[in-house]
Design a protein around this motif. Sequence first.
Motif, PDB file in Angstrom:
ATOM      1  N   ALA A 179       0.826  -1.208   0.000  1.00 56.53           N
ATOM      2  CA  ALA A 179       0.000   0.000   0.000  1.00 56.53           C
ATOM      3  C   ALA A 179       0.859   1.256   0.000  1.00 56.53           C
ATOM      4  N   PRO A 180       0.307   2.392  -0.464  1.00 53.48           N
ATOM      5  CA  PRO A 180       1.036   3.659  -0.348  1.00 53.48           C
ATOM      6  C   PRO A 180       1.320   3.968   1.120  1.00 53.48           C
ATOM      7  N   ILE A 181       2.362   4.731   1.365  1.00 53.78           N
ATOM      8  CA  ILE A 181       2.721   5.138   2.721  1.00 53.78           C
ATOM      9  C   ILE A 181       2.478   6.637   2.865  1.00 53.78           C
ATOM     10  N   LEU A 182       1.510   7.005   3.698  1.00 50.11           N
ATOM     11  CA  LEU A 182       1.278   8.412   3.983  1.00 50.11           C
ATOM     12  C   LEU A 182       2.253   8.841   5.070  1.00 50.11           C
ATOM     13  N   PHE A 183       3.113   9.792   4.735  1.00 48.61           N
ATOM     14  CA  PHE A 183       4.165  10.282   5.627  1.00 48.61           C
ATOM     15  C   PHE A 183       3.719  11.644   6.136  1.00 48.61           C
ATOM     16  N   ALA A 184       3.003  11.660   7.266  1.00 45.35           N
ATOM     17  CA  ALA A 184       2.309  12.854   7.730  1.00 45.35           C
ATOM     18  C   ALA A 184       3.038  13.509   8.899  1.00 45.35           C
ATOM     19  N   ASN A 185       3.705  14.620   8.624  1.00 48.78           N
ATOM     20  CA  ASN A 185       4.359  15.346   9.719  1.00 48.78           C
ATOM     21  C   ASN A 185       3.357  16.288  10.384  1.00 48.78           C
ATOM     22  N   SER A 186       3.541  16.546  11.671  1.00 51.89           N
ATOM     23  CA  SER A 186       2.631  17.425  12.412  1.00 51.89           C
ATOM     24  C   SER A 186       3.311  18.717  12.842  1.00 51.89           C
ATOM     25  N   VAL A 187       4.310  19.136  12.082  1.00 51.86           N
ATOM     26  CA  VAL A 187       5.035  20.363  12.400  1.00 51.86           C
ATOM     27  C   VAL A 187       4.136  21.575  12.173  1.00 51.86           C
ATOM     28  N   GLY A 188       4.131  22.491  13.121  1.00 55.49           N
ATOM     29  CA  GLY A 188       3.460  23.778  12.979  1.00 55.49           C
ATOM     30  C   GLY A 188       4.369  24.863  13.507  1.00 55.49           C
ATOM     31  N   GLY A 189       4.485  25.956  12.790  1.00 57.69           N
ATOM     32  CA  GLY A 189       5.299  27.062  13.273  1.00 57.69           C
ATOM     33  C   GLY A 189       6.781  26.774  13.352  1.00 57.69           C
ATOM     34  N   TYR A 190       7.257  25.776  12.637  1.00 56.89           N
ATOM     35  CA  TYR A 190       8.649  25.318  12.728  1.00 56.89           C
ATOM     36  C   TYR A 190       9.020  24.967  14.166  1.00 56.89           C
ATOM     37  N   MET A 191       7.996  24.543  14.935  1.00 58.77           N
ATOM     38  CA  MET A 191       8.192  24.137  16.315  1.00 58.77           C
ATOM     39  C   MET A 191       8.543  22.650  16.371  1.00 58.77           C
ATOM     40  N   PRO A 192       9.039  22.155  17.527  1.00 57.56           N
ATOM     41  CA  PRO A 192       9.342  20.733  17.648  1.00 57.56           C
ATOM     42  C   PRO A 192       8.081  19.888  17.562  1.00 57.56           C
ATOM     43  N   ALA A 194       3.920  25.420   8.360  1.00 62.84           N
ATOM     44  CA  ALA A 194       5.349  25.122   8.273  1.00 62.84           C
ATOM     45  C   ALA A 194       5.548  23.663   7.889  1.00 62.84           C
ATOM     46  N   GLY A 195       4.650  22.791   8.350  1.00 61.44           N
ATOM     47  CA  GLY A 195       4.696  21.392   7.939  1.00 61.44           C
ATOM     48  C   GLY A 195       4.423  21.232   6.463  1.00 61.44           C
ATOM     49  N   GLY A 196       3.584  22.116   5.896  1.00 66.24           N
ATOM     50  CA  GLY A 196       3.353  22.118   4.456  1.00 66.24           C
ATOM     51  C   GLY A 196       4.582  22.576   3.700  1.00 66.24           C
ATOM     52  N   ALA A 197       5.288  23.544   4.277  1.00 68.32           N
ATOM     53  CA  ALA A 197       6.547  23.984   3.678  1.00 68.32           C
ATOM     54  C   ALA A 197       7.558  22.855   3.669  1.00 68.32           C
ATOM     55  N   LEU A 198       7.651  22.136   4.784  1.00 65.43           N
ATOM     56  CA  LEU A 198       8.599  21.023   4.876  1.00 65.43           C
ATOM     57  C   LEU A 198       8.192  19.874   3.959  1.00 65.43           C
ATOM     58  N   TRP A 253      -0.549  21.823   2.591  1.00 66.71           N
ATOM     59  CA  TRP A 253      -1.643  22.735   2.916  1.00 66.71           C
ATOM     60  C   TRP A 253      -1.037  24.033   3.434  1.00 66.71           C
ATOM     61  N   CYS A 254      -1.417  25.134   2.828  1.00 64.89           N
ATOM     62  CA  CYS A 254      -0.955  26.491   3.185  1.00 64.89           C
ATOM     63  C   CYS A 254       0.519  26.527   3.566  1.00 64.89           C
ATOM     64  N   PRO A 255       1.413  26.156   2.657  1.00 62.12           N
ATOM     65  CA  PRO A 255       2.850  26.094   2.997  1.00 62.12           C
ATOM     66  C   PRO A 255       3.435  27.470   3.300  1.00 62.12           C
ATOM     67  N   ILE A 256       4.042  27.608   4.477  1.00 62.16           N
ATOM     68  CA  ILE A 256       4.749  28.842   4.847  1.00 62.16           C
ATOM     69  C   ILE A 256       6.201  28.663   4.415  1.00 62.16           C
ATOM     70  N   THR A 257       6.485  29.063   3.187  1.00 63.33           N
ATOM     71  CA  THR A 257       7.798  28.776   2.613  1.00 63.33           C
ATOM     72  C   THR A 257       8.289  29.951   1.773  1.00 63.33           C
ATOM     73  N   ASP A 258       9.420  29.767   1.089  1.00 66.02           N
ATOM     74  CA  ASP A 258      10.087  30.834   0.341  1.00 66.02           C
ATOM     75  C   ASP A 258      10.264  32.043   1.256  1.00 66.02           C
ATOM     76  N   LEU A 259      10.796  31.788   2.443  1.00 70.28           N
ATOM     77  CA  LEU A 259      10.798  32.778   3.522  1.00 70.28           C
ATOM     78  C   LEU A 259      11.577  34.041   3.187  1.00 70.28           C
ATOM     79  N   GLU A 260      12.681  33.926   2.446  1.00 69.98           N
ATOM     80  CA  GLU A 260      13.481  35.111   2.165  1.00 69.98           C
ATOM     81  C   GLU A 260      12.796  36.073   1.203  1.00 69.98           C
ATOM     82  N   HIS A 261      11.725  35.617   0.548  1.00 74.15           N
ATOM     83  CA  HIS A 261      10.962  36.495  -0.341  1.00 74.15           C
ATOM     84  C   HIS A 261       9.534  36.700   0.158  1.00 74.15           C
ATOM     85  N   ALA A 262       9.236  36.150   1.314  1.00 73.05           N
ATOM     86  CA  ALA A 262       7.863  36.161   1.823  1.00 73.05           C
ATOM     87  C   ALA A 262       7.396  37.548   2.242  1.00 73.05           C
TER      88      ALA A 262
END
Length: 536
Positions: free
Chosen positions: A99-112, A238-242, A277-286
């Motif tokens: 089966a496919p493997i869903l690799f779901a991170n729960s990172v928010g705010g670049y927090m631990p 941030a998890g979407g960015a990652l 979902w709503c990736p907080i990324t491309d930070l240097e141009h954000a």
Amino acid sequence: MGIGATAGVAAVGGIALNARASEGSSSSSASSDSLVFDPDAYSKLTTTVTDTDGDEHSVTYHFWKAITYVANPVDEKYQSLNVSVPVEIDGTAVDASDAPILFANSVGGYMPSSVADATGIGASGGIVGPGGGAPGGTASASAAPSASADASAAPNANGNTNNTGGALNTNQLLALAAGYVVVEPGARGRTLKNSDGEYYGVAPAAIVDLKAAVRYIRSNKGRIPGNTDRIVSAGTSAGGALSSLLGASGDSKLYDTYLKELGAADASDAIFATGAWCPITDLEHADGAYEWNWGANPLSSGSKADQTVSKELRSQFAEYQAGLRLKGLDGTRLTARNYDEYLVRQYLEPSATTYLAALSDSDRAAYLAANTFITWKNGKATFSWDDFLTHVGARKKSAPSFDAFDLSTGENNEFGSGTTQARHFTAYGQKNDTTGLTAKRLDSDIPELLRLMNPMYFLVDKPNQARTKHWWIRLGTNDSDTSHTVSANLAAAAHTLGDDVNHLYYWDEGHGANTDPGDFITWIAKVTGHRSKVKK
């Protein structure tokens, strides 16, 4: 001016990945045997999953808890993962070995993010730190949406709660009920400090950890259940960015030094598909992108952000966007001059149309009466960009939104180093610093860290051939945690390379929304070619 014109590659450095979590942590290398998955070390659990039609399903699954995924962990609490494998759905045995493997991170705010206290799928310890929350056992669990965003989870215009935990937890539970393997990785984050006061979870720790987790999975092909060549990443904010970065940077050698130091498995870290979902990324141009999008909108106080700063940042965005030379999904060359028209035509009007078409006649009439800026004709919604901005209302953040002059944002913390909690990561922020810094130039390691943290480098400057070729990207139209151009640029860059891109916006939804989780699960089956195996 492309990506590389803003931040080039410098020597790897700036973060001591082996800074230990406490005095008692061992610095010795673990045996490579520690990276061998034990197929018998599971607990057998049963949960009830409610699908998107409201039907309940009983799912029995095997659960492996908090497996350390590197041989030389800095902090096992965060550098571990959970594995959940369905074995019976509604009383019928299922075979998830391929089966496919869903690799779901729960990172928010670049927090631990930790899975150490998990009691089952979706019930991990989740995000740890100020403003953080964990994806819990229900879809209403909340998580800090972005590094500098308001951590509250407030109902939006459609009555849904804006949080990252609920979105991810829904994906995980539905994937399990669909017969997929679910892996929940932990990762270090920006607030972690050891006893010497050193920050050991700042950039690029989170993406390095997620890559190491993918390598662990892929190195255990044949032992760990699921198709290790069909890993689908998922993350929000941030998890979407990652998640985007994980997909874009697969097998890039830029991370090898970091991964080797952790004792990551000798395997590929490329993934098959990305959900963001709503990736907080491309930070240097954000900052520039944010002012282009939301510069005219008032703050919640009713006042406007510093318009001199806003204007200067908008000018920076125009230069950056022109240098990207991107074409939109409809072939339009995207510039600061026409991006508003593109967003309205490609995303916003179709989003409003889908929303309104799904309402009853009476509810649609009531909504249109309350939102007269929308013209509804022949089953299609039309409106202007300016009216849309007025409809959204107050912007979430001041200016600059990401590299604050006073070093107050979570993103400033994300680029901290050693015992320094926060640093500037743009020349503009450094130049206008209000904290008393005397240096007028960015620290020498910042350009390399920016490259390691931005998926656009791997899609625009030198397209990475090992990147994912399948992209699922979502954003709420009322989400002012970042600019709408961020996810649209990500989609355009991938589309320009010929990748499969499924990108749309949710009408009237805020940060962290996930209104079509069932469609995401169906999309996984489609792009991976998976057919559920029910044991007869």
